[in-house]
Design an enzyme around this catalytic site. Structure first.
Site, short mmCIF file in Angstrom:
data_model
loop_
_atom_site.label_atom_id
_atom_site.label_comp_id
_atom_site.label_asym_id
_atom_site.label_seq_id
_atom_site.Cartn_x
_atom_site.Cartn_y
_atom_site.Cartn_z
N TYR A 1 -2.80 49.80 -45.84
CA TYR A 1 -3.97 49.31 -45.09
C TYR A 1 -4.98 48.75 -46.09
O TYR A 1 -5.13 49.28 -47.19
CB TYR A 1 -4.59 50.46 -44.30
CG TYR A 1 -5.56 50.04 -43.22
CD1 TYR A 1 -5.11 49.46 -42.05
CD2 TYR A 1 -6.93 50.20 -43.39
CE1 TYR A 1 -5.99 49.06 -41.06
CE2 TYR A 1 -7.83 49.80 -42.40
CZ TYR A 1 -7.34 49.23 -41.24
OH TYR A 1 -8.23 48.83 -40.26
N SER B 1 -3.41 48.21 -25.14
CA SER B 1 -3.87 48.92 -26.33
C SER B 1 -5.23 49.54 -26.07
O SER B 1 -5.89 49.23 -25.07
CB SER B 1 -3.95 47.96 -27.52
OG SER B 1 -4.99 47.01 -27.30
#
Length: 374
Positions: free
Chosen positions: A67, A177
């Site tokens: 990330y 989502s």
């Protein structure tokens, strides 16, 4: 004697954190460590006790080392530097350092500094790294614990790029989502209409109903994007009105096809790439329709916006939540007892993450790490 000394030491270790010393598979590298009570807060800082902290997919990516945001090690927990997991969470103020104004003991706060390490019982944090959460009727701990990433992402994308008016349409993929569901609800609260795309699945009718109950105007699968009649359908649904904002968390060909439904001078905002496929857009959309493409990252938003604006967004979201217009995600609370050993606590967390990685968890998981410290 050694046994009694060990018991005395453990009795002083009233806090606990879920940590890792190196990147890797979260189900393997995470452990739990106990630590002593926090010292009094330094000037311009506060001590907090975390009430709930989500386990988000991005948190696992951080631990894996893939990330963009990288945490800093937390000193003093172990002999070797370790990182505390977690980026999001709700905490209660337990003590206040000199120079801090606008906060009182027992106030709720959320973190605005990325990768601050929320998977712990207690922490000392800078006053500029947190925002106070107003306590209103109807606001739950789950609401507040999950409000710093997904809801503001949805809110800011709907606000910052296009001056939308009541009755305008927004198009998005990944509509089921957490951000997608927040987009649907916030849009509905503003009188906006949404055209939502999801991937095909066995329980499609159930998902469509769920999103419609949240306020979705239309819900279609990505398969519909290849149907030549879709353009005419969209024109009929919108009354011929151009769609000027598209929100993308998928990438790949589905986004390319979705973008073709936009009108002139529209904006495409990308905040994710779940397909792990590149975003490919026809040059003609830029030349003939004057399309503008943006990227959005909520962590960057916090770094560049003044505290007053951060508080304004939080207050708006809190009010929506309190009014029942922005529902908490489906969730499961994972409680780690203060009576659990570090080995037991670490294993519980690793077991949950294994289930998440294997796709067995259809709900958001939130950690509740109990401690004997008030």
């Amino acid at each position: 004697m050694a046994f009694h000394s060990t018991r005395r030491l453990l009795s002083q270790c009233t806090n606990r954190a879920i940590v890792y010393s190196q990147n890797g598979d979260p189900a393997k590298v995470l452990t739990a460590v106990s630590f002593r009570p926090l010292p009094p807060p330094a000037p311009n800082t506060v001590n907090v006790k975390f009430l709930l902290a989500p386990i988000n997919p991005a948190d696992l990516n951080v631990i894996e080392g893939v990330y963009p945001a990288k945490p800093s090690p937390t000193p003093g927990l172990t002999a070797e530097p370790v990182f505390v997991g977690g980026n999001e969470g709700l905490a209660r103020v337990t003590s206040i350092g000199d120079g801090v104004s606008g906060l009182s003991r027992d106030d709720w706060v959320v973190m605005t500094k990325a990768q601050i390490g929320t998977w712990c019982t207690g922490k000392n944090v800078g006053v500029h790294d947190i925002v106070k959460v107003p306590r209103v009727d109807g606001l739950t701990e789950v609401h507040a614990a999950t409000m710093t990433v997904n809801p503001p992402t949805a809110y800011n994308m709907l606000k910052d790029f296009v001056p939308l008016q009541e009755g305008d349409w927004v198009i998005q993929n990944g509509a089921n989502s957490a951000v997608g569901q927040a987009v649907i609800q916030i849009a509905a609260s503003r009188g906006l209409k949404t055209l939502n795309f999801v991937r095909p699945r066995e329980n499609l009718s159930e998902l469509i109903k769920q999103l419609e109950d949240l306020g979705a105007t239309k819900v279609l699968t990505y398969d519909a994007l290849t149907d030549k009649s879709l353009r005419n359908d969209v024109k009929e649904w919108t009354g011929g009105k151009n769609i000027s904002l598209a929100l993308n968390c998928v990438g790949g060909k589905e986004t390319t096809l979705m973008t073709r439904l936009l009108g002139n001078n529209a904006h495409l905002v990308s905040y994710g790439a779940m397909s792990k496929q590149p975003l490919s857009l026809p040059t003609s959309l830029f030349i003939f329709k004057n399309l503008t493409a943006h990227g959005f990252w909520q962590s960057q938003w916090y770094l560049t916006r003044p505290r007053e604006e951060q508080e304004q967004v939080m207050n708006t979201l809190v009010n929506l939540m309190g009014q029942g217009k922005l529902k908490p995600p489906k969730h499961e609370i994972v409680s780690i007892s203060a009576e659990d050993s570090d080995e037991e606590a670490g294993q519980k967390v690793r077991d949950v993450i294994t289930k998440i990685s294997e796709g067995q968890q259809g709900k958001k998981n939130l950690l509740r790490l109990e401690s004997s410290e008030s």
